[in-house]
Design an enzyme around this catalytic site. Structure first.
Site, PDB file in Angstrom:
ATOM      1  N   LEU A  21      66.324 -81.977  56.335  1.00 24.88           N
ATOM      2  CA  LEU A  21      67.140 -80.874  56.852  1.00 24.88           C
ATOM      3  C   LEU A  21      67.241 -79.719  55.860  1.00 24.88           C
ATOM      4  O   LEU A  21      67.229 -79.915  54.646  1.00 24.88           O
ATOM      5  CB  LEU A  21      68.542 -81.387  57.195  1.00 24.88           C
ATOM      6  CG  LEU A  21      68.610 -82.550  58.185  1.00 24.88           C
ATOM      7  CD1 LEU A  21      70.067 -82.886  58.495  1.00 24.88           C
ATOM      8  CD2 LEU A  21      67.843 -82.242  59.472  1.00 24.88           C
ATOM      9  N   HIS A  80      68.569 -76.101  60.112  1.00 17.83           N
ATOM     10  CA  HIS A  80      69.202 -77.211  60.827  1.00 17.83           C
ATOM     11  C   HIS A  80      70.726 -77.130  60.685  1.00 17.83           C
ATOM     12  O   HIS A  80      71.454 -77.354  61.657  1.00 17.83           O
ATOM     13  CB  HIS A  80      68.731 -78.554  60.256  1.00 17.83           C
ATOM     14  CG  HIS A  80      67.248 -78.787  60.324  1.00 17.83           C
ATOM     15  ND1 HIS A  80      66.458 -78.829  59.203  1.00 17.83           N
ATOM     16  CD2 HIS A  80      66.419 -78.989  61.372  1.00 17.83           C
ATOM     17  CE1 HIS A  80      65.208 -79.066  59.550  1.00 17.83           C
ATOM     18  NE2 HIS A  80      65.140 -79.166  60.861  1.00 17.83           N
ATOM     19  N   GLN A 112      54.371 -86.279  68.673  1.00 22.37           N
ATOM     20  CA  GLN A 112      54.185 -84.823  68.641  1.00 22.37           C
ATOM     21  C   GLN A 112      53.238 -84.368  67.534  1.00 22.37           C
ATOM     22  O   GLN A 112      53.008 -83.182  67.361  1.00 22.37           O
ATOM     23  CB  GLN A 112      55.527 -84.102  68.575  1.00 22.37           C
ATOM     24  CG  GLN A 112      56.268 -84.188  67.259  1.00 22.37           C
ATOM     25  CD  GLN A 112      57.628 -83.500  67.352  1.00 22.37           C
ATOM     26  OE1 GLN A 112      58.547 -83.972  68.006  1.00 22.37           O
ATOM     27  NE2 GLN A 112      57.758 -82.343  66.710  1.00 22.37           N
ATOM     28  N   GLN A 163      58.925 -74.360  72.175  1.00 24.18           N
ATOM     29  CA  GLN A 163      59.617 -75.637  72.333  1.00 24.18           C
ATOM     30  C   GLN A 163      60.954 -75.441  73.052  1.00 24.18           C
ATOM     31  O   GLN A 163      61.331 -76.236  73.925  1.00 24.18           O
ATOM     32  CB  GLN A 163      59.851 -76.261  70.956  1.00 24.18           C
ATOM     33  CG  GLN A 163      60.765 -77.471  70.967  1.00 24.18           C
ATOM     34  CD  GLN A 163      60.877 -78.107  69.591  1.00 24.18           C
ATOM     35  OE1 GLN A 163      59.964 -78.792  69.154  1.00 24.18           O
ATOM     36  NE2 GLN A 163      61.965 -77.869  68.898  1.00 24.18           N
ATOM     37  N   ARG A 203      58.316 -77.784  56.414  1.00 26.01           N
ATOM     38  CA  ARG A 203      56.937 -77.742  55.899  1.00 26.01           C
ATOM     39  C   ARG A 203      56.774 -76.767  54.740  1.00 26.01           C
ATOM     40  O   ARG A 203      55.739 -76.779  54.079  1.00 26.01           O
ATOM     41  CB  ARG A 203      55.954 -77.393  57.015  1.00 26.01           C
ATOM     42  CG  ARG A 203      55.818 -78.503  58.046  1.00 26.01           C
ATOM     43  CD  ARG A 203      54.649 -78.265  58.989  1.00 26.01           C
ATOM     44  NE  ARG A 203      54.337 -79.444  59.759  1.00 26.01           N
ATOM     45  CZ  ARG A 203      54.761 -79.683  61.010  1.00 26.01           C
ATOM     46  NH1 ARG A 203      55.525 -78.807  61.624  1.00 26.01           N
ATOM     47  NH2 ARG A 203      54.434 -80.796  61.630  1.00 26.01           N
TER      48      ARG A 203
HETATM   49  P1  AMP Z   1      62.417 -79.747  63.271  1.00 28.18           P
HETATM   50  O1  AMP Z   1      63.119 -80.705  62.374  1.00 28.18           O
HETATM   51  O2  AMP Z   1      61.442 -78.861  62.580  1.00 28.18           O
HETATM   52  O3  AMP Z   1      61.901 -80.369  64.518  1.00 28.18           O
HETATM   53  O4  AMP Z   1      63.561 -78.763  63.784  1.00 28.18           O
HETATM   54  C1  AMP Z   1      64.687 -79.263  64.448  1.00 28.18           C
HETATM   55  C2  AMP Z   1      65.405 -78.114  65.102  1.00 28.18           C
HETATM   56  O5  AMP Z   1      65.771 -77.156  64.122  1.00 28.18           O
HETATM   57  C3  AMP Z   1      64.527 -77.392  66.127  1.00 28.18           C
HETATM   58  O6  AMP Z   1      65.314 -77.037  67.249  1.00 28.18           O
HETATM   59  C4  AMP Z   1      64.072 -76.177  65.364  1.00 28.18           C
HETATM   60  O7  AMP Z   1      63.782 -75.077  66.189  1.00 28.18           O
HETATM   61  C5  AMP Z   1      65.279 -75.897  64.497  1.00 28.18           C
HETATM   62  N1  AMP Z   1      64.883 -75.117  63.331  1.00 28.18           N
HETATM   63  C6  AMP Z   1      63.913 -75.413  62.430  1.00 28.18           C
HETATM   64  N2  AMP Z   1      63.807 -74.420  61.520  1.00 28.18           N
HETATM   65  C7  AMP Z   1      64.726 -73.484  61.851  1.00 28.18           C
HETATM   66  C8  AMP Z   1      65.092 -72.227  61.314  1.00 28.18           C
HETATM   67  N3  AMP Z   1      64.505 -71.715  60.242  1.00 28.18           N
HETATM   68  N4  AMP Z   1      66.074 -71.536  61.930  1.00 28.18           N
HETATM   69  C9  AMP Z   1      66.695 -72.038  63.027  1.00 28.18           C
HETATM   70  N5  AMP Z   1      66.386 -73.211  63.591  1.00 28.18           N
HETATM   71  C10 AMP Z   1      65.413 -73.929  63.017  1.00 28.18           C
END
Ligand code: AMP
Length: 299
Positions: A30, A34, A58, A150, A184
């Protein structure tokens, strides 16, 4: 204190009779992006569950499933600090007691943009998000605009499958210099990180051009693509304007839409976008939210 819970049944037991249930699905590791979703969920819901599951469905062949960062202690602290009540960490066998023969695919929305280079990605996301919606029964679910395609996919699957859940899209959180936060980003060395700024720099130039009167997709896409192409270490994949819900390609910014970019820096594939929102007063650009610049080390 946040509670770490490993089964659907145990989370569901904690969700019963507590009012509005908010869910924030994540792959873990996180960051402040997040956290912002968790804080938004906290302000809207009586109980907030963050799921942490690196979903193998995925990730495509040759992608970074094996090396994707995992640190549940760190995640629990971050989730707790942002106001989560529960961190749901299902094992692979909890999520898939049997190899699934039932999966969720969409007949639209998933072929364009990242669906071209990741043809199985959105079915993987849709299948696991469906399982989270069915198994945890949230009233509200919070997703980042960072993953704009997404967000469209999840919003549509919730409607198509009649899940009684409100899908809430939240702004992109960026570093002080514009780079969109991503788990990432940890893969990037200093030079690669600098090159990665080509994505957000182009998008901010697109926002400036839009605010100066440019609305045709070709011009705006050219600005975003050009900024990526100017970085030697960044290999552009696309820069395209799409409808925010149907994900159809657009010629003009004339509705809720997003201009999305993707590119590869070394082994790392990065995505970003800016969102255009149709309001009563016209169309406004959502550039996301920037974190403050860190205080420099004393010299
Ligand atoms: P992930 O862990 O990458 O699957 O992200 C989980 C959630 O956090 C998804 O809904 C992403 O769109 C959101 N998320 C990831 N990075 C960001 C960011 N920089 N700003 C806002 N939401 C994010």
């Amino acid at each position: 204190m946040v509670e770490i819970v490993e089964t659907f049944a145990d989370v569901r037991a904690r969700h019963s009779d507590v009012g509005t249930v908010g869910l924030v699905p994540t792959l873990g590791f996180l960051h402040e992006g997040h956290s912002s979703l968790i804080r938004t969920a906290r302000s809207a819901c009586d109980i907030v569950t963050v799921s942490v599951f690196v979903n193998p469905l995925q990730f495509g062949e040759g992608e970074d499933f094996d090396r994707y960062p995992r640190d549940i202690d760190r995640d629990s602290h971050i989730a707790a600090a942002a106001g989560a009540d529960i961190v749901f960490t299902p094992s692979l066998s909890e999520m898939f007691p049997e190899p699934p023969v039932t999966t969720v695919t969409l007949e639209a929305l998933t072929d364009a943009l990242s669906g071209r280079s990741r043809p199985t990605h959105f079915a993987g996301v849709a299948t696991v998000v469906t399982k989270l919606f069915a198994g945890l029964q949230p009233d509200m679910a919070f997703f980042g605009r960072k993953d704009a395609q997404q967000l469209a996919v999840v919003t549509r699957l919730a409607a198509d499958l009649s899940f009684p859940v409100e899908v809430v899209g939240c702004p992109i959180v960026r570093e002080f210099d514009g780079l969109a936060l991503s788990s990432r980003n940890i893969y990037l060395n200093d030079l690669e990180r600098r090159a990665a700024l080509g994505l957000s720099r182009g998008l901010m130039a697109v926002a400036d051009a839009f605010e100066s009167g440019t609305v045709d997709a070709e011009s705006l896409e050219g600005i975003a693509y050009g900024a990526m192409a100017a970085e030697h270490l960044l290999e552009p994949e696309y820069a395209e304007l799409h409808d925010a819900y149907s994900v159809v390609n657009l010629n003009t910014v004339d509705r809720d839409s997003f201009l999305a970019v993707a590119g590869r820096v070394g082994e790392t594939r990065l995505i970003d976008n800016i969102r255009f929102d149709l309001t009563d007063h016209g169309i406004v650009v959502d550039r996301g939210v920037r974190l403050p610049r860190p205080v420099p080390e004393p010299t």
